[in-house]
Design an enzyme around this catalytic site. Sequence first.
Site, PDB file in Angstrom:
ATOM      1  N   CYS A   1      -2.059   1.381  -4.160  1.00 54.34           N
ATOM      2  CA  CYS A   1      -0.825   2.024  -4.620  1.00 54.34           C
ATOM      3  C   CYS A   1      -0.857   2.306  -6.110  1.00 54.34           C
ATOM      4  O   CYS A   1       0.054   2.907  -6.652  1.00 54.34           O
ATOM      5  CB  CYS A   1       0.410   1.215  -4.230  1.00 54.34           C
ATOM      6  SG  CYS A   1       0.637  -0.334  -5.096  1.00 54.34           S
TER       7      CYS A   1
ATOM      8  N   CYS B   1       3.274   0.333  -8.285  1.00 53.20           N
ATOM      9  CA  CYS B   1       3.789  -1.000  -8.032  1.00 53.20           C
ATOM     10  C   CYS B   1       4.366  -1.565  -9.329  1.00 53.20           C
ATOM     11  O   CYS B   1       3.679  -1.591 -10.346  1.00 53.20           O
ATOM     12  CB  CYS B   1       2.668  -1.904  -7.516  1.00 53.20           C
ATOM     13  SG  CYS B   1       3.242  -3.534  -7.037  1.00 53.20           S
TER      14      CYS B   1
ATOM     15  N   CYS C   1       0.870  -1.176   0.000  1.00 53.07           N
ATOM     16  CA  CYS C   1       0.000   0.000   0.000  1.00 53.07           C
ATOM     17  C   CYS C   1       0.908   1.227   0.000  1.00 53.07           C
ATOM     18  O   CYS C   1       2.135   1.088   0.013  1.00 53.07           O
ATOM     19  CB  CYS C   1      -0.995  -0.008   1.157  1.00 53.07           C
ATOM     20  SG  CYS C   1      -0.302   0.120   2.810  1.00 53.07           S
TER      21      CYS C   1
END
Length: 152
Positions: free
Chosen positions: A101, A105, A27
């Site tokens: 996120c 990522c 996150c």
Amino acid sequence: MGSPVPVPPASGNHAAGPARPSVLFVCVHNAGRSQMAAGFLTALGQGRIEVRSAGSQPAETVNPAAVAAMAELGIDLSAETPKVLTTDAVQASDVVITMGCGDECPYFPGKRYEDWKLDDPAGRGIDAVRPIRDEIRERVEALIASLLPPVA
């Protein structure tokens, strides 16, 4: 929900051989959702799954309401610290669970990715964090069932 999570006894050898799956929870701040998910997977996976968590912009500390909510179930996150997301962590994981996120990522073909839509516990009191915690527990239990054979 609300019952303590059984934590396996500490042991130096949890390895189940090379087939042990690995999961990375990501996150933004690695201070709430991903820390709670990693705590549940560590406790409920009983050493049969390698657990990592990280954030694209890690906070200084883990959210105190998340720590308190998990402590209610017997899982201690008080010693955890937010960690920065690295390409190596993604590459070393079989499953990458993202929690808000977005595109930060890294993506690698062949990895299993899941995006869990969960409310962010940042800035919320424990009463607001408990339902988030409980939803994370349900998702982690389903994740374990998808990764491991049933225990006889």
